[in-house]
Design a protein around this motif. Structure first.
Motif, PDB file in Angstrom:
ATOM      1  N   ALA A  28       0.866  -1.201  -0.078  1.00 40.14           N
ATOM      2  CA  ALA A  28      -0.032  -0.059   0.018  1.00 40.14           C
ATOM      3  C   ALA A  28       0.869   1.361  -0.062  1.00 40.14           C
ATOM      4  CB  ALA A  28      -0.989  -0.072   1.146  1.00 40.14           C
ATOM      5  N   ALA A  29       0.197   2.329  -0.729  1.00 37.35           N
ATOM      6  CA  ALA A  29       0.865   3.604  -0.526  1.00 37.35           C
ATOM      7  C   ALA A  29       2.289   3.688  -1.381  1.00 37.35           C
ATOM      8  CB  ALA A  29       1.017   4.164   0.840  1.00 37.35           C
ATOM      9  N   ASP A  30       2.390   3.012  -2.371  1.00 37.79           N
ATOM     10  CA  ASP A  30       3.552   2.946  -3.086  1.00 37.79           C
ATOM     11  C   ASP A  30       4.824   2.607  -2.535  1.00 37.79           C
ATOM     12  OD1 ASP A  30       3.294   3.458  -5.842  1.00 37.79           O
ATOM     13  OD2 ASP A  30       3.123   5.634  -5.842  1.00 37.79           O
ATOM     14  N   GLN A  31       4.849   1.591  -1.484  1.00 46.31           N
ATOM     15  CA  GLN A  31       6.018   0.977  -0.660  1.00 46.31           C
ATOM     16  C   GLN A  31       6.191  -0.514  -1.499  1.00 46.31           C
ATOM     17  OE1 GLN A  31       5.219   1.710   3.638  1.00 46.31           O
ATOM     18  NE2 GLN A  31       3.219   1.662   3.025  1.00 46.31           N
ATOM     19  N   TRP A  32       7.460  -0.502  -1.440  1.00 48.75           N
ATOM     20  CA  TRP A  32       7.910  -1.775  -2.322  1.00 48.75           C
ATOM     21  C   TRP A  32       9.097  -2.317  -1.365  1.00 48.75           C
ATOM     22  CZ3 TRP A  32       6.566  -3.530  -7.333  1.00 48.75           C
ATOM     23  CH2 TRP A  32       5.532  -2.620  -7.795  1.00 48.75           C
ATOM     24  N   VAL A  33       9.010  -3.825  -1.419  1.00 45.42           N
ATOM     25  CA  VAL A  33       9.999  -4.588  -0.594  1.00 45.42           C
ATOM     26  C   VAL A  33      10.661  -5.212  -1.760  1.00 45.42           C
ATOM     27  CG1 VAL A  33      10.424  -6.520   0.741  1.00 45.42           C
ATOM     28  CG2 VAL A  33       8.732  -4.978   1.499  1.00 45.42           C
ATOM     29  N   LEU A  34      12.210  -4.932  -1.764  1.00 44.32           N
ATOM     30  CA  LEU A  34      12.926  -5.527  -2.766  1.00 44.32           C
ATOM     31  C   LEU A  34      14.128  -6.334  -2.199  1.00 44.32           C
ATOM     32  CD1 LEU A  34      14.287  -5.427  -5.688  1.00 44.32           C
ATOM     33  CD2 LEU A  34      15.411  -3.369  -4.762  1.00 44.32           C
ATOM     34  N   LYS A  35      14.359  -7.693  -2.606  1.00 46.44           N
ATOM     35  CA  LYS A  35      15.223  -8.645  -2.142  1.00 46.44           C
ATOM     36  C   LYS A  35      16.155  -8.742  -3.284  1.00 46.44           C
ATOM     37  CE  LYS A  35      14.000 -11.611   0.505  1.00 46.44           C
ATOM     38  NZ  LYS A  35      13.537 -12.953   1.225  1.00 46.44           N
ATOM     39  N   LEU A  36      17.779  -8.485  -3.379  1.00 51.95           N
ATOM     40  CA  LEU A  36      18.517  -8.670  -4.160  1.00 51.95           C
ATOM     41  C   LEU A  36      19.874  -9.578  -3.781  1.00 51.95           C
ATOM     42  CD1 LEU A  36      19.858  -4.992  -4.770  1.00 51.95           C
ATOM     43  CD2 LEU A  36      18.164  -6.265  -6.279  1.00 51.95           C
ATOM     44  N   ARG A  37      20.239 -10.433  -4.700  1.00 49.89           N
ATOM     45  CA  ARG A  37      21.336 -11.541  -4.277  1.00 49.89           C
ATOM     46  C   ARG A  37      22.501 -10.599  -4.688  1.00 49.89           C
ATOM     47  NH1 ARG A  37      19.727 -15.406  -7.128  1.00 49.89           N
ATOM     48  NH2 ARG A  37      18.815 -16.744  -5.402  1.00 49.89           N
ATOM     49  N   ALA A  38      23.049 -10.255  -3.439  1.00 55.31           N
ATOM     50  CA  ALA A  38      24.301  -9.410  -3.418  1.00 55.31           C
ATOM     51  C   ALA A  38      25.173 -10.024  -2.189  1.00 55.31           C
ATOM     52  CB  ALA A  38      24.000  -7.853  -3.090  1.00 55.31           C
ATOM     53  N   PRO A  39      26.049 -11.156  -2.663  1.00 54.96           N
ATOM     54  CA  PRO A  39      26.661 -11.720  -1.456  1.00 54.96           C
ATOM     55  C   PRO A  39      27.577 -11.060  -1.001  1.00 54.96           C
ATOM     56  CG  PRO A  39      27.239 -12.757  -3.688  1.00 54.96           C
ATOM     57  CD  PRO A  39      25.868 -11.705  -3.943  1.00 54.96           C
ATOM     58  N   GLU A  40      28.372 -10.126  -1.509  1.00 57.70           N
ATOM     59  CA  GLU A  40      29.438  -9.245  -0.778  1.00 57.70           C
ATOM     60  C   GLU A  40      28.907  -8.381   0.072  1.00 57.70           C
ATOM     61  OE1 GLU A  40      32.648  -9.463  -0.855  1.00 57.70           O
ATOM     62  OE2 GLU A  40      33.282 -10.493  -2.998  1.00 57.70           O
ATOM     63  N   CYS A  41      27.729  -7.572  -0.179  1.00 61.47           N
ATOM     64  CA  CYS A  41      27.152  -6.849   0.683  1.00 61.47           C
ATOM     65  C   CYS A  41      26.561  -7.586   1.646  1.00 61.47           C
ATOM     66  CB  CYS A  41      25.904  -5.904   0.020  1.00 61.47           C
ATOM     67  SG  CYS A  41      25.408  -4.933   1.131  1.00 61.47           S
ATOM     68  N   ALA A  42      25.882  -8.622   1.689  1.00 67.37           N
ATOM     69  CA  ALA A  42      25.449  -9.447   2.370  1.00 67.37           C
ATOM     70  C   ALA A  42      26.143  -9.965   3.694  1.00 67.37           C
ATOM     71  CB  ALA A  42      24.593 -10.678   2.088  1.00 67.37           C
ATOM     72  N   ALA A  43      27.476 -10.437   3.305  1.00 66.26           N
ATOM     73  CA  ALA A  43      28.333 -10.815   4.108  1.00 66.26           C
ATOM     74  C   ALA A  43      29.173  -9.602   5.082  1.00 66.26           C
ATOM     75  CB  ALA A  43      29.538 -11.450   3.341  1.00 66.26           C
ATOM     76  N   ARG A  44      28.849  -8.578   4.757  1.00 67.05           N
ATOM     77  CA  ARG A  44      29.701  -7.442   5.437  1.00 67.05           C
ATOM     78  C   ARG A  44      28.485  -6.512   6.039  1.00 67.05           C
ATOM     79  NH1 ARG A  44      32.411  -9.279   1.236  1.00 67.05           N
ATOM     80  NH2 ARG A  44      34.684  -9.603   1.556  1.00 67.05           N
ATOM     81  N   ALA A  45      27.243  -6.246   5.667  1.00 68.63           N
ATOM     82  CA  ALA A  45      26.501  -5.423   6.201  1.00 68.63           C
ATOM     83  C   ALA A  45      26.077  -5.521   7.703  1.00 68.63           C
ATOM     84  CB  ALA A  45      24.950  -5.391   5.517  1.00 68.63           C
ATOM     85  N   GLN A  46      26.135  -4.466   8.274  1.00 63.98           N
ATOM     86  CA  GLN A  46      25.761  -4.228   9.957  1.00 63.98           C
ATOM     87  C   GLN A  46      24.630  -3.219  10.187  1.00 63.98           C
ATOM     88  OE1 GLN A  46      29.255  -3.868  12.459  1.00 63.98           O
ATOM     89  NE2 GLN A  46      30.292  -3.318  10.597  1.00 63.98           N
ATOM     90  N   PRO A  47      23.856  -3.494  11.180  1.00 67.04           N
ATOM     91  CA  PRO A  47      22.639  -2.620  11.490  1.00 67.04           C
ATOM     92  C   PRO A  47      22.910  -1.217  11.258  1.00 67.04           C
ATOM     93  CG  PRO A  47      22.600  -4.398  12.779  1.00 67.04           C
ATOM     94  CD  PRO A  47      23.996  -4.362  12.104  1.00 67.04           C
ATOM     95  N   GLY A  48      22.178  -0.116  10.504  1.00 65.74           N
ATOM     96  CA  GLY A  48      22.397   1.163  10.488  1.00 65.74           C
ATOM     97  C   GLY A  48      23.002   1.628   9.074  1.00 65.74           C
TER      98      GLY A  48
END
Length: 298
Positions: A28-48
């Protein structure tokens, strides 16, 4: 530019040109949930932290998106965004299987103080994703039961709220709506909105947090730290709430960005230090700052 700070970010940001869209759903309200296969980012990302994402191969300018969830083992990264301009409108048209360029993870994450194990997460609108990421991180460390989250939105939430089964003493009667994902993780969560959403508290996130904080014993309150992300006015209110109860608070700022790697200095904000005001770049000096430095007590 401070060269020492610039050097500290070398080798921490990765470019993945072939990140594949594996899920993309409209809400609703032009909101979207996007999931990407990005292993380098996924391995290193931290909250924030966030990424600078290519919205369409034909658009030269990227858009910054806060990270909502990651799965390092499966190699995917998830985002919640709202269509607000040409870039995000183009992004919303990208189908499953499309490959986009991802630059990230970028920025300084939230810091967890072991002396403040009772954590209150406050998220508003598209500021909700960093709170979900932080809640996921905490529950994976076995700290979900000590985590509380209050999420607010002035449009329908991008999920179906349900009544919470997790008790949260000290909140007003009737505030029972929760985010199912956080509930399933064992994280106490409540929703606020002025949009007449059943079970949501009819006010702002700070309005719901205040009576809970006021009802805590001095011993418990000394264990609380606030974390917040959302619109500027909401963050200012969160900083004021933290100052009211003499609590530390970290805020994740949202600013327009051109390069997102500290080169253009287009996302600078004034931060107050013991030596006086200083201009800091939200992308690499933030996006997380101590609330008292961005919104000093009056």
């Amino acid at each position: 530019m401070n060269t020492d700070v610039a050097r500290s970010h070398r080798g921490t940001i990765f470019l993945e040109d072939g990140a594949e869209v594996i899920e993309h759903s409209a809400h609703a309200a032009d909101q979207w949930v996007l999931k990407l296969r990005a292993p380098e980012c996924a391995a290193r990302a931290q909250p924030g932290q966030f990424v600078h994402l290519q919205c369409d191969p034909r658009l030269p300018m990227r858009r910054p998106l806060s990270i909502q969830r990651v799965d390092p083992a499966a190699g995917w990264v998830e985002f919640l965004y709202k269509v607000v301009g040409d870039g995000t409108e183009a992004l919303a048209r990208q189908p499953v299987g499309m490959r986009l360029s991802v630059l990230g993870p970028i920025g300084n994450p939230f810091t967890l103080n072991p002396e403040r194990p009772l954590r209150l997460l406050l998220g508003g609108g598209v500021g909700i994703p960093p709170m979900i990421f932080l809640a996921d991180h905490l529950r994976r460390q076995g700290q979900g039961a000590q985590t509380r989250a209050i999420l607010g939105s002035e449009v329908p939430f991008p999920f179906r709220p349900r009544p919470s089964e997790i008790l949260w003493p000290g909140l007003p009667d009737g505030a029972i709506a929760t985010m199912p994902l956080l509930e399933d993780w064992g994280v106490a969560c409540r929703l606020t909105s002025l949009a007449d959403i059943p079970g949501a508290y009819p006010g702002f996130v700070t309005d719901l947090a205040r009576p809970w904080l006021a009802g805590l014993s001095a011993e418990l309150r000394d264990q609380v730290e606030l974390y917040a992300c959302g619109p500027h006015a909401m963050l200012a209110a969160c900083a004021a709430l933290a100052a009211e109860f003499d609590l530390p608070c970290q805020v994740s700022l949202e600013e327009y960005m051109a390069c997102a790697v500290g080169g253009c200095a287009g996302c600078t904000v004034e931060v107050h230090t013991p030596q006086g005001g200083a201009m800091k770049r939200v992308c690499v000096d933030g996006p997380v700052f101590a609330a008292s430095t961005v919104f000093p007590p009056v």
